[in-house]
Design an enzyme around this catalytic site. Structure first.
Site, short mmCIF file in Angstrom:
data_model
loop_
_atom_site.label_atom_id
_atom_site.label_comp_id
_atom_site.label_asym_id
_atom_site.label_seq_id
_atom_site.Cartn_x
_atom_site.Cartn_y
_atom_site.Cartn_z
N GLU A 223 1.13 -1.63 0.32
CA GLU A 223 -0.05 0.05 0.11
C GLU A 223 0.98 1.25 0.22
OE1 GLU A 223 -4.27 -0.43 1.87
OE2 GLU A 223 -3.08 -2.00 3.32
N HIS A 239 9.01 -26.27 3.99
CA HIS A 239 8.65 -27.22 4.00
C HIS A 239 7.89 -27.06 3.12
CE1 HIS A 239 8.23 -29.27 7.50
NE2 HIS A 239 8.65 -28.14 8.33
N LYS A 327 -13.67 0.23 -4.11
CA LYS A 327 -14.94 0.41 -2.95
C LYS A 327 -16.16 0.83 -3.89
CE LYS A 327 -11.81 -0.31 0.99
NZ LYS A 327 -11.59 0.60 2.04
#
Ligand code: PA5
Length: 331
Positions: A223, A239, A327
């Site tokens: 951001e 892993h 948004k």
């Protein structure tokens, strides 16, 4: 194609990146970072924490306090919601904490409405907005002109105090640590310069109890500096990521950070990871006398790297206009 769903292609193409205007009327981002140490005195508190389980909803910067709390607290089951839906077990014995700086984030509102229907006890943490309609209790955040991600201290304080995560005295220690970093963050700037010059993608390798801080660095790079970044943590990364480190494409494109581990087995893993995969890891040592000081130090250290990187790139760290446009179009 997914991008064309519900919207014409021409409309999609119409959006072009426009930096935010009139940012001078707002607080400079450096001042936002410097305000963190003051934020921890915020006295918002959850009245009653005596529930069987805790569910915390929040997105982006407002999701971060729940994530940090989740890593630090293990007295009761904690479940995080970063989506529209809540888990089935939510009921009257659930403490449901909804965090949204604006109070208007649709995923958080959707989840909160469902929790209301299930009879959970709702605590909202926001500056206002629609969210406050749904709370049994409201913690109103100070109406400072801060980006949500810069309000992490305000949003985290109610968790730290209400669940006894740390004492007031420990928070005073945090003040000092953050203040020192505000005054001297040259080291962070040097990292930003290296990332900038090499056009690198930061890879952050966290470890307990600071796995979430690694993720916070990632989101701050995204951001503030507007670059991709990647976070994983020990021992899990041994892993999977460790295997990729031996043969990945263009390894030079990455800049590897690791937090100096707290535990001996993880220290050994870090050293072996570097040796076996022939990878240079830039190890960041957390300053501080206790977990909470170290946590804030590490978090703020990453804040400063992302801030300096935004400056080097000539971008406004505050600017998240594409996210706001998203948004707006979804509303
Ligand atoms: O830091 C930001 O600005 C974002 O990540 C926001 O926190 C996120 O979009 C959610 O918005 P809000 O914090 O208002 O709920």
């Amino acid at each position: 194609m997914a991008i064309e769903m519900g919207r014409k292609k021409s409309e999609v193409a119409a959006y072009t990146y426009k930096p935010m205007r009139n940012t001078s009327v707002n607080m400079d981002f450096k001042h936002e970072l410097e305000s963190l140490k003051e934020q921890l005195t915020f006295n918002g508190r959850i009245k009653d924490t005596n529930y069987d389980n805790i569910v915390i909803a929040g997105m982006g910067g407002s999701g971060m306090p729940g994530r940090i709390f989740h890593e630090l607290y293990s007295e009761k089951p904690v479940y995080l919601v970063d989506d529209y839906h809540i888990p089935n077990f939510v009921g009257p014995r659930t403490l449901f904490i909804s965090v949204s700086n604006s109070g208007n984030t649709e995923e958080t509102i959707s989840a909160t409405k469902q929790a209301v229907e299930k009879g959970a006890h709702i605590v909202t943490i926001s500056k206002g907005g629609e969210l406050v309609k749904y709370g049994d209790e409201h913690i109103i955040l100070p109406k400072k002109n801060l980006q949500p991600r810069s309000s992490i201290g305000y949003m985290l304080a109610p968790f730290l105090s209400s669940f006894g995560i740390c004492t007031q005295k420990e928070l005073l220690g945090v003040y000092k640590i953050l203040d020192e970093l505000d005054k001297d963050n040259e080291e962070c700037k040097q990292y930003a310069v290296e990332i900038f010059k090499g056009e690198k993608i930061p890879v952050i390798q966290g470890s307990a109890p600071f796995k979430t801080v690694a993720y916070r660095w990632k989101t701050q790079f995204n951001e503030n500096a507007k670059i991709f970044a990647y976070a994983n943590s020990f021992p899990e990364l041994n892993h999977n990521d460790t295997v990729a480190l031996t043969h990945t494409y263009n390894k030079k494109a990455f800049f590897f950070f690791a937090f100096n581990p707290q535990y001996e087995r993880i220290k050994k893993r870090l050293a072996l990871t570097s040796e076996l995969t022939n990878t240079e890891l830039h190890v960041i040592d957390a300053k501080g006398k206790n977990t909470i000081e170290k946590l804030f130090y590490l978090m703020h250290y990453g804040d400063y790297i992302s801030y300096h990187l935004s400056k080097l790139r000539g971008l406004d760290a505050k600017d998240i206009s594409v996210s706001l446009e998203m948004k707006r179009r979804l509303a």
